[in-house]
Design an enzyme around this catalytic site. Structure first.
Site, short mmCIF file in Angstrom:
data_model
loop_
_atom_site.label_atom_id
_atom_site.label_comp_id
_atom_site.label_asym_id
_atom_site.label_seq_id
_atom_site.Cartn_x
_atom_site.Cartn_y
_atom_site.Cartn_z
N THR A 12 -24.96 27.78 -9.91
CA THR A 12 -26.18 28.45 -10.36
C THR A 12 -25.90 29.85 -10.88
O THR A 12 -26.56 30.33 -11.80
CB THR A 12 -27.20 28.50 -9.20
OG1 THR A 12 -27.56 27.16 -8.88
CG2 THR A 12 -28.45 29.26 -9.55
N SER A 54 -21.74 22.71 -8.37
CA SER A 54 -20.82 22.42 -7.25
C SER A 54 -20.94 21.02 -6.66
O SER A 54 -20.00 20.56 -6.03
CB SER A 54 -20.89 23.51 -6.18
OG SER A 54 -22.03 23.40 -5.40
N THR A 86 -23.49 26.97 -4.79
CA THR A 86 -23.66 27.15 -3.34
C THR A 86 -23.66 25.83 -2.56
O THR A 86 -23.41 25.83 -1.36
CB THR A 86 -24.98 27.89 -3.04
OG1 THR A 86 -26.07 27.13 -3.57
CG2 THR A 86 -24.97 29.28 -3.63
N ASP A 87 -23.92 24.70 -3.25
CA ASP A 87 -24.05 23.43 -2.50
C ASP A 87 -22.77 23.06 -1.75
O ASP A 87 -22.83 22.57 -0.62
CB ASP A 87 -24.44 22.29 -3.45
CG ASP A 87 -25.89 22.40 -3.93
OD1 ASP A 87 -26.65 23.18 -3.33
OD2 ASP A 87 -26.25 21.70 -4.90
N1 ASP Z 1 -26.87 23.14 -7.18
C1 ASP Z 1 -26.23 24.43 -7.39
C2 ASP Z 1 -24.73 24.27 -7.29
O1 ASP Z 1 -24.21 24.20 -6.20
C3 ASP Z 1 -26.72 25.38 -6.38
C4 ASP Z 1 -26.18 26.77 -6.50
O2 ASP Z 1 -25.19 27.05 -7.13
O3 ASP Z 1 -26.83 27.66 -5.89
O4 ASP Z 1 -24.08 24.25 -8.26
#
Ligand code: ASP
Length: 321
Positions: A12, A54, A86-87
């Site tokens: 993200t 991710s 973050t995932d």
């Molecule tokens: N779905 C996103 C990812 O992990 C979430 C994020 O980056 O906050 O790529």
């Protein structure tokens, strides 16, 4: 001035929201525009390793990243910052902790709100992570996750909220430190930091969550599908329903079975003596993990299986001390 390596992998933090409100990867990383604000922090070299959400990151990509960092460290950087979705950020952070063994700070960060959303946290997290990576106090602390002004160990940190910017938390053992406007504070040093670089990942480890009244069929499928190991997320301090004890017994004869708790705080122990209790699991040869969550225990087992050090060494590697 210190020299930092900034590695982008996607997530993200590298995305933007479109007119329909959906968040998507950008061709040009929006963080490139933030770098002029970081010129007084360090001399930064940027590498675009990947531009993946991710959920698309696999253990093989984590291993490729680990080797990439190891090679790049030969160029004498004083620290490394990695931006990541973050995932699965905690999994990549822990995988790097298991493998890289860097003499300089290695810091991961990301964002919960993409670059053009109100209250976007990407730039703040990037700048904060760069500051931590230049801090002498961050040396010898293992791989760190810096998010929302907090500093976490890769071992301990987990994503706790689906959308809040205050999502990353350290369970069991607490944060390592925090970042204020003027200072980087580090209070704690993690002890569980053995590293071992591996060349490839050849073993498959499954993760299953135990639930009330669970039947044995899914556990037996793990054997039939040819997995090399199993991580079971069990009840509380380390207990399972009696209905799956026989299947666990069968699996322990052919592959390592690691247990972690479904509770996100605390450590599994052989406390209970009833059927399916921890005492029986221990007698069956189940390995009790040291507070890792299941996704990290899986990565650890995948790495340990490449090292092939035998059951006793494997058990010891999952202990707290
Ligand atoms: N779905 C996103 C990812 O992990 C979430 C994020 O980056 O906050 O790529």
């Amino acid at each position: 001035m210190k020299r930092l390596l900034l590695i982008h992998t996607g997530g993200t933090i590298a995305m933007a929201q479109n007119r329909a409100g959906h968040v998507l990867p950008n061709e040009i990383n929006p963080l490139d525009a933030s770098l002029p604000r970081a010129t007084d922090i360090a001399d930064i070299t940027t590498k675009h390793f990947s531009n993946l959400p991710s959920p698309h990151i696999t253990p093989d990509i984590m291993l490729e990243l680990a080797h990439f960092i190891k090679d790049e460290l030969n160029h004498g950087y004083d620290g490394v910052v990695i931006t990541h979705g973050t995932d699965t950020l905690e999994e990549t952070a822990y995988f790097l902790q298991l493998t890289v063994g860097a003499p300089v700070p290695v810091v991961l960060t990301g964002a919960m709100r993409s670059s053009n959303e109100v209250g976007s946290d990407g730039e703040f997290n990037l700048i904060t992570a760069l500051r931590v990576a230049t801090s002498d106090a961050a040396k010898g602390k293992g791989v760190l996750v810096v998010f929302n002004g907090e500093i976490h160990s890769a071992f301990n940190v987990t994503k706790t909220h689906t959308s809040s910017v205050d999502t990353f938390k350290s369970v069991h053992f607490g944060n390592l430190g925090m970042v204020t406007k003027d200072h980087v504070y580090l209070f704690n040093t993690p002890l569980l930091m053995k590293t071992h670089m591996i060349e490839r990942l050849t073993k498959r480890v499954a993760v299953l969550k135990v639930y009330a009244g669970m039947e044995a069929d899914l556990l037996l499928a793990v054997e039939q599908l040819g997995y090399d190991g199993l991580v079971l997320e069990v009840f509380g301090q380390g207990n399972v329903p009696p209905s799956i004890v026989e299947a666990i017994k069968r699996l322990t004869k052919i592959m390592p079975v690691i247990i972690v708790s479904r509770c996100f705080n605390g450590i599994v122990q052989d406390v209970y003596g009833y059927e399916g209790g921890g005492q029986q699991l221990k007698e069956l040869g189940v390995i009790f993990s040291n507070g890792l969550n299941s996704q990290k225990a899986r990565l650890k087992l995948m790495v340990e299986l490449e090292i092939e050090s035998g059951h006793e060494a494997l058990e010891a590697s999952f202990r707290v001390e």
